[in-house]
Design an enzyme around this catalytic site. Structure first.
Site, PDB file in Angstrom:
ATOM      1  N   PHE A   7       1.289  10.350  -7.185  1.00  0.00           N
ATOM      2  CA  PHE A   7      -0.088  10.371  -7.684  1.00  0.00           C
ATOM      3  C   PHE A   7      -0.934  11.474  -7.062  1.00  0.00           C
ATOM      4  O   PHE A   7      -1.882  11.959  -7.665  1.00  0.00           O
ATOM      5  CB  PHE A   7      -0.773   9.010  -7.457  1.00  0.00           C
ATOM      6  CG  PHE A   7      -0.776   8.572  -6.023  1.00  0.00           C
ATOM      7  CD1 PHE A   7       0.324   7.925  -5.481  1.00  0.00           C
ATOM      8  CD2 PHE A   7      -1.868   8.821  -5.201  1.00  0.00           C
ATOM      9  CE1 PHE A   7       0.330   7.529  -4.144  1.00  0.00           C
ATOM     10  CE2 PHE A   7      -1.875   8.434  -3.874  1.00  0.00           C
ATOM     11  CZ  PHE A   7      -0.768   7.788  -3.346  1.00  0.00           C
ATOM     12  N   ASP A  15      -2.543  -4.736   8.647  1.00  0.00           N
ATOM     13  CA  ASP A  15      -3.106  -3.450   8.253  1.00  0.00           C
ATOM     14  C   ASP A  15      -4.611  -3.668   8.344  1.00  0.00           C
ATOM     15  O   ASP A  15      -5.217  -4.314   7.495  1.00  0.00           O
ATOM     16  CB  ASP A  15      -2.661  -3.081   6.839  1.00  0.00           C
ATOM     17  CG  ASP A  15      -3.237  -1.737   6.393  1.00  0.00           C
ATOM     18  OD1 ASP A  15      -4.278  -1.326   6.955  1.00  0.00           O
ATOM     19  OD2 ASP A  15      -2.660  -1.116   5.491  1.00  0.00           O
ATOM     20  N   PHE A  26       0.871  -1.169   0.000  1.00  0.00           N
ATOM     21  CA  PHE A  26       0.000   0.000   0.000  1.00  0.00           C
ATOM     22  C   PHE A  26       0.909   1.221   0.000  1.00  0.00           C
ATOM     23  O   PHE A  26       1.998   1.197   0.589  1.00  0.00           O
ATOM     24  CB  PHE A  26      -0.966   0.025   1.190  1.00  0.00           C
ATOM     25  CG  PHE A  26      -1.893   1.206   1.098  1.00  0.00           C
ATOM     26  CD1 PHE A  26      -2.917   1.215   0.163  1.00  0.00           C
ATOM     27  CD2 PHE A  26      -1.700   2.327   1.883  1.00  0.00           C
ATOM     28  CE1 PHE A  26      -3.733   2.332   0.022  1.00  0.00           C
ATOM     29  CE2 PHE A  26      -2.524   3.437   1.749  1.00  0.00           C
ATOM     30  CZ  PHE A  26      -3.539   3.447   0.821  1.00  0.00           C
TER      31      PHE A  26
HETATM   32  C1  LIG Z   1      -5.918   4.455   3.774  1.00  0.00           C
HETATM   33  C2  LIG Z   1      -5.043   3.329   4.016  1.00  0.00           C
HETATM   34  C3  LIG Z   1      -3.920   3.457   4.832  1.00  0.00           C
HETATM   35  C4  LIG Z   1      -3.470   4.775   5.417  1.00  0.00           C
HETATM   36  O1  LIG Z   1      -4.413   5.345   6.243  1.00  0.00           O
HETATM   37  P1  LIG Z   1      -4.623   6.934   6.355  1.00  0.00           P
HETATM   38  O2  LIG Z   1      -5.636   7.081   7.427  1.00  0.00           O
HETATM   39  O3  LIG Z   1      -5.091   7.412   5.015  1.00  0.00           O
HETATM   40  O4  LIG Z   1      -3.316   7.537   6.718  1.00  0.00           O
HETATM   41  C5  LIG Z   1      -3.167   2.320   5.055  1.00  0.00           C
HETATM   42  N1  LIG Z   1      -3.469   1.142   4.501  1.00  0.00           N
HETATM   43  C6  LIG Z   1      -4.539   0.984   3.711  1.00  0.00           C
HETATM   44  C7  LIG Z   1      -4.850  -0.347   3.122  1.00  0.00           C
HETATM   45  C8  LIG Z   1      -5.356   2.070   3.423  1.00  0.00           C
HETATM   46  O5  LIG Z   1      -6.396   1.923   2.602  1.00  0.00           O
END
Ligand SMILES: *Cc1c(COP(=O)(O)O)cnc(C)c1O
Length: 458
Positions: free
Chosen positions: A450, A216, A125
């Protein structure tokens, strides 16, 4: 068989008007925005599918909670509510609040990665990999091969390839693996879920080598719905039970509250290890704020505590997943090339097949996203060669197999009728796909290009 799309499990109490504009106006807007949908003003968009991040609609209970914000610098009662909620739902020992998900990624990367160590993950990511690499980690993709193929339909296309992981550990040595990062669901593969069996087996393999697993957790509730729907033995369990089991196979997690947390800002890091927790608390005061707010206001924390409880309600998550699937089904019925199967938070248009007249170096997904906006005032985003960025060492573009436009559905914001409008717009553009033109760089930022990059027709 007639498909079942459940009606909204809520009624509408406050509304927000959106305005429509003309095609000529949108052409001007696109040019001013450097053909990057990230640089278009919200006011110029009718249906905004740029992201599901922080775009959630809150409930009356959350808004009421906001009035109960305790804005003390230290020891706010809302922190205690949030901490207890996270511990109950996720089951981890320690919680560190952060302003959003990347704040948690930054801290985890600092405490858990030594320069030169490998950080295997089930697909990268953007911000996660950035933080891992900036602390000297070497990201290594261990998702199953099928995840990189938009046309293969599998129930758990986000799974970790255990052979790839085992080979990496054997080759590099367990001491050279910082930790394994397992994303549930996998955003860049199309919101594809990971099965409970795979989470369990990944954790078992890592435990044998003394390697930690950090998840995550950003879309862990959506992942739980897919487990309930597709994995044997889970159809009778509640979403809450499944979420809790997911995290029993991890040593901690990073979370963006802006997604499944049903709020507009916020995040946190969870840890079981006492020593790592002490280190994380020392760093959070430097980068985010006191360990009892981490960059969030009291009211933010209250809204997230309530939002997290709402997110594991079965009726909410069923409607959420099915609304996304409705859009995907309408597109598939019309023969539009999309990433299959439809994942949890978005429908991904397969720009390679949508635009066979363009090569990847002509940025088909970037161009398709901006053309869809020009034609219909629907805003999506590129997830392809632009988002993948350049290799830090060689400076060459990462050229991902998946070249997609993501149409991300905000939670509790749009209706099925809005989904129809989006489907009709995409179907219309597919019939005149030669309108999607080759693009070139005008300005290429060095990091996360991006977000703010600018383009022009080639
Ligand atoms: C959005 C996202 C993040 C980061 O989170 P933020 O709150 O935007 O900093 C990390 N991992 C995944 C899979 C995400 O979709």
């Amino acid at each position: 068989m007639q498909k079942y799309y459940p009606p909204e499990p809520f009624r509408i109490k406050a509304i927000e008007y959106v305005k429509s504009n003309t095609r000529a106006e949108r052409e001007e807007v696109a040019e001013k925005a450097g053909f990057n949908t990230f640089l278009i003003d919200s006011e110029d968009v009718y249906i905004d599918l740029l992201t599901d991040s922080g775009t959630n609609a809150m409930s009356d209970r959350q808004w009421a909670g906001i009035m109960m914000g305790d804005e003390a610098y230290a020891g706010s009662r809302n922190w205690h509510h949030l901490e207890a909620t996270i511990k109950e739902l996720f089951g981890f020992k320690h919680v560190v609040p952060t302003h959003q998900g990347r704040g948690a990624e930054n801290i985890l990367s600092m405490i858990a990665i030594k320069p030169g160590q490998y950080v295997p993950g089930n697909m990268y990511f953007t911000t996660t990999r950035y933080h891992q690499e900036s602390k000297g980690g070497i990201f290594t993709d261990i998702v199953i091969d099928e995840a990189h193929d938009p046309e293969i339909d599998l129930p758990f296309k986000g799974n970790v390839d255990l052979d790839k992981l085992k080979r990496l550990i054997d080759e590099k040595g367990a001491e050279n693996i910082a930790y394994v990062c397992v994303a549930i669901t996998v955003n860049l593969a199309g919101g594809q879920p990971v099965s409970m069996q795979n989470l369990r087996e990944t954790y078992e393999l890592c435990s044998r080598y003394g390697i930690k697993v950090f998840m995550d957790a950003t879309r862990c509730v959506e992942n739980a719905y897919f487990i309930k729907e597709r994995e044997a033995g889970y159809s009778g369990k509640s979403i809450k039970e499944i979420v809790r089991e997911e995290f029993s196979y991890a040593d901690g997690c990073t979370m963006s509250g802006k997604k499944d947390g049903l709020v507009n800002i916020g995040g946190f890091l969870c840890l079981n290890d006492d020593e790592l927790f002490v280190e994380a608390k020392e760093l959070v005061v430097v980068y985010e704020g006191m360990p009892s707010y981490g960059g969030m206001t009291g009211r933010d924390m209250e809204a997230m505590a309530i939002g997290m409880k709402e997110s594991v309600e079965d009726a909410y998550i069923e409607h959420r997943i099915m609304q996304v699937r409705y859009l995907g089904d309408r597109l598939m019925d019309a023969g539009i090339p999309i990433v299959k199967p439809v994942g949890g938070h978005a429908v991904f248009l397969d720009a390679r097949r949508f635009c066979p007249h363009l090569t990847q170096n002509e940025f088909p997904a970037q161009s398709l996203a901006i053309q869809l906006y020009i034609e219909s005032s629907v805003r999506g985003m590129e997830r392809g060669i632009i988002s993948a960025g350049r290799d830090r060492k060689t400076g060459k573009d990462h050229a991902p197999k998946l070249e997609t436009v993501r149409l991300t559905i905000p939670r509790r914001v749009y209706t099925y009728k809005h989904m129809d409008l989006v489907a009709d717009a995409v179907i219309d553009l597919y019939a005149q796909k030669e309108k999607v033109r080759a693009l070139k760089w005008v300005y290429e930022p060095k990091q996360l290009r991006f977000f703010t990059g600018r383009f022009a027709p080639k």
